[in-house]
Design a protein around this motif. Structure first.
Motif, PDB file in Angstrom:
ATOM      1  N   LEU A 151       0.827  -1.202   0.000  1.00  0.00           N
ATOM      2  CA  LEU A 151       0.000   0.000   0.000  1.00  0.00           C
ATOM      3  C   LEU A 151       0.862   1.252   0.000  1.00  0.00           C
ATOM      4  N   TRP A 152       1.926   1.255   0.834  1.00  0.00           N
ATOM      5  CA  TRP A 152       2.824   2.415   0.854  1.00  0.00           C
ATOM      6  C   TRP A 152       3.542   2.568  -0.483  1.00  0.00           C
ATOM      7  N   ALA A 153       3.892   1.468  -1.115  1.00  0.00           N
ATOM      8  CA  ALA A 153       4.531   1.545  -2.427  1.00  0.00           C
ATOM      9  C   ALA A 153       3.580   2.134  -3.461  1.00  0.00           C
ATOM     10  N   GLU A 154       2.316   1.719  -3.411  1.00  0.00           N
ATOM     11  CA  GLU A 154       1.321   2.273  -4.340  1.00  0.00           C
ATOM     12  C   GLU A 154       1.131   3.774  -4.101  1.00  0.00           C
ATOM     13  N   ARG A 155       1.074   4.175  -2.828  1.00  0.00           N
ATOM     14  CA  ARG A 155       0.924   5.604  -2.521  1.00  0.00           C
ATOM     15  C   ARG A 155       2.100   6.416  -3.050  1.00  0.00           C
ATOM     16  N   ALA A 156       3.301   5.899  -2.835  1.00  0.00           N
ATOM     17  CA  ALA A 156       4.490   6.621  -3.290  1.00  0.00           C
ATOM     18  C   ALA A 156       4.520   6.724  -4.814  1.00  0.00           C
ATOM     19  N   ALA A 157       4.205   5.627  -5.500  1.00  0.00           N
ATOM     20  CA  ALA A 157       4.211   5.641  -6.962  1.00  0.00           C
ATOM     21  C   ALA A 157       3.147   6.592  -7.503  1.00  0.00           C
ATOM     22  N   THR A 158       1.958   6.554  -6.883  1.00  0.00           N
ATOM     23  CA  THR A 158       0.870   7.440  -7.320  1.00  0.00           C
ATOM     24  C   THR A 158       1.241   8.901  -7.121  1.00  0.00           C
ATOM     25  N   ALA A 159       1.994   9.190  -6.068  1.00  0.00           N
ATOM     26  CA  ALA A 159       2.409  10.573  -5.793  1.00  0.00           C
ATOM     27  C   ALA A 159       3.541  11.036  -6.697  1.00  0.00           C
ATOM     28  N   GLY A 160       4.112  10.119  -7.484  1.00  0.00           N
ATOM     29  CA  GLY A 160       5.158  10.506  -8.430  1.00  0.00           C
ATOM     30  C   GLY A 160       6.569  10.234  -7.955  1.00  0.00           C
ATOM     31  N   ALA A 161       6.735   9.470  -6.863  1.00  0.00           N
ATOM     32  CA  ALA A 161       8.068   9.140  -6.376  1.00  0.00           C
ATOM     33  C   ALA A 161       8.727   8.100  -7.291  1.00  0.00           C
ATOM     34  N   VAL A 162      10.050   8.057  -7.261  1.00  0.00           N
ATOM     35  CA  VAL A 162      10.786   7.071  -8.055  1.00  0.00           C
ATOM     36  C   VAL A 162      11.384   5.970  -7.182  1.00  0.00           C
ATOM     37  N   GLY A 163      11.161   6.066  -5.894  1.00  0.00           N
ATOM     38  CA  GLY A 163      11.630   5.054  -4.957  1.00  0.00           C
ATOM     39  C   GLY A 163      11.053   5.333  -3.589  1.00  0.00           C
TER      40      GLY A 163
END
Length: 428
Positions: free
Chosen positions: A147-159
């Protein structure tokens, strides 16, 4: 007058009797030897050389007891980590990749480090590396890494760098969960211990480099089926998982040692009960080995099984006490182990475990799927189950080494479970 020759004989007999008494193995000694052997193979991730060597050793051990063993391979997408770190101006923080790993380029991904809030927003620009501290991530055994990975990816993070605040202070690795058991997460994720937070916070707003690299390979794990077939009577199944993230001496070692001991003991007895000894790899990959077995049609149907005893995590692991900031081992069981059984087996298991006062036997229907490991799979497949689940101070950490238990803590379980199995077959 006493004959000197008789005196010499008496002394010699006394010597040998005394030597035999001294040489008599302590209760639980062979269990602990087997646990140490298990730990000696190294990190037991599914499909690795250590995992395959473990399965081969277990098969040889029960074959030596006269048990027929079937080795059943299953396919696994194996990832062999190379590097897992966050490089900051203040130092390098080592961690472990979240599963299944998405990777960075070999040289790493350079980007600013920014906080990822609980609502999924980045406190900085996109194309950054997100940071989630232990407090934000939540209670260690409830953190939803995907879930945290999905949130980070959705927010535009690269890692993403994610701290999990395990009670031991050590690096803690969660089991893989669908849909990322064999398919990569949406971005590279580095798991770090909460003790790294101070170094990482100092780097917020600065350029850092995230490196998560490794090799993805086609491989296989091994499930073992050891059969003691005595006729057309009912089956009693004894199962244990065999794989884990790291050394898993306390998580998996007691179950493996008890499985070997029960297999040797039951093979040596006479009777009409058929025994099936199941050792399944793939535990940390959402119980992949057990799921494969259940789908292959090679297990006896539930109506042909009198009982299924599952030797799950952390059986007989010790309690610890914090003194002057240090964890001191105690020669008593820790409080986070549980036994469960269905209605027809609950009283039998309770009676067998009378010596182990730290364990209560609870209805298996109360065991949530998220906490029960393979035991819930076998329960939900309709088998009459009894078994153990639990954790301990160094559960799922690299510090899970043989000293988290002892021969004296393991021995009562061996006696109790042999009694349980003998009780089941007493009507033969």
């Amino acid at each position: 007058m006493t004959d000197p020759k008789l005196l010499g004989c008496a002394a010699l007999i006394s010597f040998f009797i005394g030597s035999a008494a001294i040489a008599e193995p302590a209760p639980g000694g062979r269990l602990f030897d087997d646990l140490n052997k298990y730990a000696s193979f190294g990190a037991h991730r599914t499909g690795t050389p250590a995992d395959l060597e473990t399965s081969a050793w277990m098969a040889r051990e029960i074959e030596a007891a006269g048990i027929s063993v079937e080795r059943r391979p299953f396919s696994v997408n194996r990832f062999v980590p190379d590097s897992a770190e966050l490089i900051t101006a203040g130092g390098t923080v080592a961690g472990f990749p979240a599963w299944f790993p998405a990777v960075t380029p070999p040289s790493g991904t350079p980007a600013p480090l920014v906080q990822l809030r609980a609502d999924g927003g980045l406190e900085g620009p996109t194309n950054s590396i997100a940071w989630v501290d232990g407090d934000t991530a939540g209670v260690w055994h409830e953190v939803d890494v995907a879930l945290w990975a999905e949130r980070a990816a959705t927010a535009g993070a690269v890692g993403l760098v994610l701290a999990i605040d395990h009670p031991s202070g050590k690096l803690y690795q969660q089991n893989a969960k669908p849909p990322h058991v064999q398919a990569p997460l949406p971005l590279p994720v580095l798991i770090v211990p909460a003790s790294s937070a101070a170094t990482i916070r100092q780097a917020l707003g600065q350029d850092v480099t995230l490196r998560v690299t490794g090799v993805q390979e086609e491989a296989h794990g091994i499930n073992l089926l050891g059969r003691v077939r005595r006729g057309t009577g009912p089956w009693v199944v004894v199962s244990t998982p065999t794989s884990g993230w790291f050394g898993a001496a306390g998580e998996r070692g007691p179950g493996v040692a008890l499985w070997l001991s029960l297999a040797r003991a039951m093979a040596a007895q006479e009777g009409r009960t058929n025994y099936l000894f199941v050792a399944a790899s793939g535990h940390e990959l959402d119980y992949l080995g057990a799921r494969t077995l259940l789908g292959e049609g090679v297990l006896p149907p539930p109506e042909a099984v009198r009982a299924w005893l599952h030797l799950g995590a952390s059986i007989g692991t010790r309690d610890w006490e914090i003194r002057d900031g240090r964890a001191v081992p105690l020669e008593r069981m820790q409080p986070n182990s549980y036994a469960f059984a269905n209605e027809q087996l609950q009283e039998r298991l309770h009676r067998a475990l009378a010596e182990v006062t730290a364990i209560r036997v609870l209805p298996v229907e109360h065991l949530p799927e998220s906490r029960g490991g393979e035991l819930t799979l076998y329960r939900d497949a309709g088998y009459p189950v009894a078994g153990f689940v639990g954790s301990h101070r160094y559960f799922h950490t690299p510090r899970d080494q043989p000293d988290v238990t002892s021969p004296a803590l393991l021995a009562p379980f061996d006696r109790a479970l042999q009694q349980f199995l003998n009780d089941l077959s007493s009507g033969d």
